[in-house]
Scaffold this active site. Sequence first.
Site, short mmCIF file in Angstrom:
data_model
loop_
_atom_site.label_atom_id
_atom_site.label_comp_id
_atom_site.label_asym_id
_atom_site.label_seq_id
_atom_site.Cartn_x
_atom_site.Cartn_y
_atom_site.Cartn_z
N ASP A 98 -99.42 48.68 -3.47
CA ASP A 98 -99.76 48.58 -1.93
C ASP A 98 -99.04 47.44 -1.49
O ASP A 98 -99.30 47.33 -0.29
CB ASP A 98 -101.20 48.94 -1.65
CG ASP A 98 -101.96 47.49 -2.36
OD1 ASP A 98 -101.45 46.74 -2.99
OD2 ASP A 98 -103.28 47.54 -2.07
N GLU A 145 -103.69 38.61 -11.61
CA GLU A 145 -102.52 37.87 -10.50
C GLU A 145 -103.29 36.52 -10.24
O GLU A 145 -104.24 36.45 -9.92
CB GLU A 145 -102.65 38.78 -9.33
CG GLU A 145 -101.92 38.14 -8.05
CD GLU A 145 -101.52 39.47 -7.27
OE1 GLU A 145 -101.97 40.46 -7.34
OE2 GLU A 145 -101.03 38.86 -6.14
O1 KIV Z 1 -99.13 46.05 -4.97
C1 KIV Z 1 -98.58 45.57 -5.75
O2 KIV Z 1 -97.26 45.46 -5.86
C2 KIV Z 1 -99.44 44.81 -7.01
C3 KIV Z 1 -98.49 43.89 -7.99
C4 KIV Z 1 -97.97 42.89 -7.32
C5 KIV Z 1 -99.24 43.85 -9.16
O3 KIV Z 1 -100.33 45.09 -7.08
#
Ligand code: KIV
Length: 276
Positions: free
Chosen positions: A52, A189
């Site tokens: 997202d 994260e």
């Molecule tokens: O939305 C995304 O790209 C993510 C990654 C950064 C892990 O959740």
Amino acid sequence: MSAAAKPSAAVQVAELRRMREAGEKIACLTCYDASFALLEDRAGVDVVLVGDSLGMVIHGRDTTTAVTVADIAYHTRLVAPHLKRAFLVADLPFLSYATRERALDAAQRLMQEGGAKMVKLEGGREQADIVEYLAVRGVPVCAHLGLQPQLIHKLGAFKVQGREEAAAVAMLRDARVLEEAGSDLMVLECIPSSLGKRITEQAHIPVIGIGAGPDTSGQILVLQDILNISPSVTLGHKPRFVKNFMQGAPDIEGAIRAYVQAVKSGAYPGPEHCFQ
Ligand code: KIV
């Protein structure tokens, strides 16, 4: 057919588990369209995520809040047909998994319309019920702990999580509960490297870090960040864990190959990309 000419088999959950057990680092990268899907697959990316984050790097918004299931399904559909080897994960966007029924509907769309092989959702033990509901129905789930960008309007800012011991212990427990609920993969994260290591050592599933230190089973970054073209980089808000892989690369495919190589060899992340 000689061994050299043999096409690599498509990556599945079992292969990710084997890599974790063998200590082979898993290289993951976000992707949102066909052109990059072809390049990432050819460059040896193991896991491709339609994240997202597209709300920020494709739609140009400040947060991921406005991204819908239709948006993720659309981009997943663009990516899926072009992956021969890489494993495709798609994000469940904000509030799309607020109830079991909504989560199942969203997962069904992302897998049946989009061609995803796994869905990712943010949250700790409060999501265990949803993870189990999906997992027992055959939906592979990736959990996402640490900084949860979908909580931005509660957090107020994108910041490092789990620095205090009580928060670290709570995250370790969340990770255990989510694994027991049936998660097959986990993203961490923006947490201290020491916590990334503790959660990875405790886990029996592959753990993928983004700003979670060098000891996770693999790494993930946003495609536009490694190419040095994301709005955050352009506007001067580059997160600490981001590395520009265009530097020294002959072209975009070369940059993606350099990223894969750096993850596999352990050269990325360096101490300058990690949090204490
Ligand atoms: O939305 C995304 O790209 C993510 C990654 C950064 C892990 O959740």
